[in-house]
Design an enzyme around this catalytic site. Sequence first.
Site, mmCIF file in Angstrom:
data_model
loop_
_atom_site.group_PDB
_atom_site.id
_atom_site.type_symbol
_atom_site.label_atom_id
_atom_site.label_comp_id
_atom_site.label_asym_id
_atom_site.label_seq_id
_atom_site.Cartn_x
_atom_site.Cartn_y
_atom_site.Cartn_z
ATOM 1 N N CYS A 330 0.832 -1.208 0.000
ATOM 2 C CA CYS A 330 0.000 0.000 0.000
ATOM 3 C C CYS A 330 0.864 1.255 0.000
ATOM 4 O O CYS A 330 0.476 2.279 -0.546
ATOM 5 C CB CYS A 330 -0.942 -0.011 1.202
ATOM 6 S SG CYS A 330 -0.142 -0.155 2.798
ATOM 7 N N HIS A 917 -1.472 1.811 7.466
ATOM 8 C CA HIS A 917 -1.944 1.639 6.085
ATOM 9 C C HIS A 917 -1.799 2.956 5.336
ATOM 10 O O HIS A 917 -2.014 4.032 5.900
ATOM 11 C CB HIS A 917 -3.408 1.195 6.082
ATOM 12 C CG HIS A 917 -4.004 1.097 4.714
ATOM 13 N ND1 HIS A 917 -3.492 0.262 3.746
ATOM 14 C CD2 HIS A 917 -5.051 1.745 4.139
ATOM 15 C CE1 HIS A 917 -4.218 0.383 2.645
ATOM 16 N NE2 HIS A 917 -5.157 1.285 2.853
#
Length: 980
Positions: A330, A917
């Site tokens: 990510c 994230h």
Amino acid sequence: MTIPNSEGFLSDASCLPCTPEEEKETVLSLIKEADANMKDGDLYCLVSFSWWMNWKTYVGFDISNTITKNGTHYNNRPGEIDNSKLILEETSNGPTLQRNLQEGSDYTLVPREVWIKLQEWYKGGPEIARKVISDEVRKTKVVEVYPLWLQLTDERNYSKTTIQISRKATVGELYRTVCSRCGIDEEKAELYDNYLSCRKKLENLDATLEDACLQLDQEILLAEKKSEWNPWPSSSSGMDSTGNSMAVIALEPPTSPISIAGGPSLSNGFSYKGCGANYLQPTSFGSPNRDRDLDRNLDDVYSLGLGSSHGGRKVDDRGLVGLHNLGNTCFMNSALQCLVHTPQLVDYFLKDYTEEINKDNPLGMQGELAMEFGDLLRKLWSGGHTPVAPRNFKAKLARFAPQFSGYNQHDSQELLAFLLDGLHEDLNRVKKKPYIEIGDSDGRPDELFAEECWRNHKARNDSIIVDVCQGQYKSTLVCPVCSKVSVTFDPFMYLSLPLPSTVTRSITVTIFSGYGDGLPMPFTVTVPKAGQAKDLINALATACCLKSSESLLLAEVYEHKIFRYYENPFEALLNTKDEDLIVAYRLPAGHEKLVRLEITHERADGSESEPQYTHYSRKLIGSPLVTCIPPDQTSRADVHAAVATVLKPFVRTKAYPTNGSSSDEKRATVSVDSGPSLDSIVLHDGEGGASTSNSMEIEQDQFMVDINLEEEMIDGPSGQEEEEKKGESSELKYPFILALTDDKGMGKKPMDPENNEKNLFDRGSRFVRLMMDWTQKEMDKYDVSYMDNLPEAFKAGYMSKKTRQEVVTLFSCLDAFLKEEPLGPDDMWYCPKCKEHRQATKKLDLWKLPEILVVHLKRFSYSRYMKNKLDTFVNFPIRNLDLSKYVTPAAACPNPLLYRYELYAVSNHYGGLGGGHYSAYAKVEDGWYDFDDSRVSSVSNEEDVRTSAAYVLFYRRVPLENCDLTVGCDSSPPSEIPIF
């Protein structure tokens, strides 16, 4: 965990083999020898980083952390090596690692020879060995911490298995491994790369698995070769056996409910050859002309300017394509989405840029990185919404930047820095860089010297990246002794701005009473981010109103056991992560002179709950309790009394009758739960040294009577005969089932019911671990829910908004970046006038700003233990960012409007370091979109892109014709900072 005193518990095999100094010298010698002779195939082992740091402190690697207030060394010997936090599961192939481990915060690597020594001295484990492999690009050796895990499906019987193999192994070696595992001749076997159900045969036996783009957790297929005679017509004809057309149905890519760092899929790779049209033109998946369709689609894109229309039809889906998460990628997806939505780069890479590829630049990647990036950008801007898997780009990135290989989480800003520099070198128009000597201003006007420095820089560096992304700042150094002034003008690719945020953090600790006078209570306190354990203890002492006769013992709980004690008051709090479970025990001041009882709890893990069913497994429950007893009162009765005392707050209210109870029952209710009182223990130091005086006396006979009364009250009277038998018998009944154990809960030694010696433990023991076996009787009497569900040290919301006091502005970050400050003692400047290194003062000023301004908010602070994150909300402008007052000289600026910018992309980081994230916001035409790996969604309100997760900001200069002179420039922080 740290064992302050292990006397009486260390076996002969685990006795201290040598002094801390000898351990240190032995390990240093082995590390030096292994590093000097490192070769492919050598084994290195992972060691828990927290344990390693405790060991380094013990042997004196970090002297500054081992000095106490009195100037003496703090020498607590670590306990057994505990690598359990690194392990996801045990398999037949060995331990499987957790996916998000980071070297330097979760583990350290040591040569296997060092591991053997450490294991010999300290025991523990498990051993996690990894091989050394070669990095051909960087000509170095690296340890392959994460080998390749491939999910193998045998199409003969559809069985599934997992293959673990080095990514440096060849396809041929993979064939041999699979055939040996599945019992098939190599001549009859065929292997297929089946990423996202896109079947591609693995044919080049000499290619490495890395070159074949096979990646972690991806599926491969084993098939048996068919005979050359085939009764079916070729599928390429598009006809079945009856001559009818065959319909090819495009299937949705499989997704997994499990995600790594928020990614939607564990798959990590996709080859565009043979099935790329599925990702670009879903309707042409089965078309034999899909490659021509793809080329025509790209040609349409090349002919379009950004934001234009084609044939009267608005192409509004270009650039709205997500990127598959390939396994902790990510960070890469976030950085790529910001770059591929940079207008100048889109225009450049959608045109023919091949003439500017520099394959001869020794500082570049032979043009391969630029071409791979260009191919990826074209796919993302070719139309359609089907996500793209950046598999080839990931493989190329790992080849040229090994620091980004594997599947650890990385920093999106670090990747951006590498990509911008790598793209520049691959596209550098200067084929042969001239040698230019860097000089000083020597009193010349800044304008002339700055222009000379920029010309010199452009003579060696000339690319699209320099054209749009590089600026120039002025650096002024002043010698504190001779006042010599040195001025230089240096290029920059981005601005890394410090956050003038608070330097504190909140930590939640659950405090247990070692006196048995209250239930556990969580307290949240504020401590310095760079503080020490003593700072946390002092803050907790104030919060819980600790008495002067009491002290707090800090510990970390992991899986219902005490993982370690914070017994070194100078231990850095940077070792404490947000997800850790921290507890504290209220004990008498000077409790180190008492015997510490650590009580861990277990019960049957099954339908049976009584301990006599030993064939049932046991499971740990609750949180450990800690109390103390005097060294001369360590009989079995004393221990049971101490356990009864510390459990007293957990007694359920319905355990005893409150109305209509007999006087004996009421007396038993009071007496049973009153064991030895820590309040009566008085510890003081005399003039002649430490001495212990204790006024606690246990009425042994009364305690035994009380215990028997407890048993009678719970189980009920057994009749006159039983009472007479009890009266005649000298056998005593005890309410708990206790066993001596170690820190692993292994090697339990039951406390002999017949043994009520005065000293149950070895003389001199100051630390005893007990395992309490809970039956249904104890579960009914005590409420263990108060011991469960400990709060984490810090629990932040996924997109938590900050309070007014914690909000800072982008301008305050710029002020902190540009302010004058002295150099650090490790960054001394050599003064050409003094001919010595001086701690000069340094001042930065912005001189030349680029078209694309990349601003990095320094949210991560680093130390030798770990890195920490600042989650401060930064109020940054979205439109009309005016930097004219920050550029020197402002008077020489031809047009102040050249310093007005607007935001067009943001790289976000959510959560903590271990499970964080990344995502991105990007502006496409007139709308904002949220790019979260493969998911793309519109943002209804542009104010929503301004969050506390913003990490890297991308601004573009507002064209003069688009400047709205009626709108005030956002050039200074507002008088009152709004809360978002």
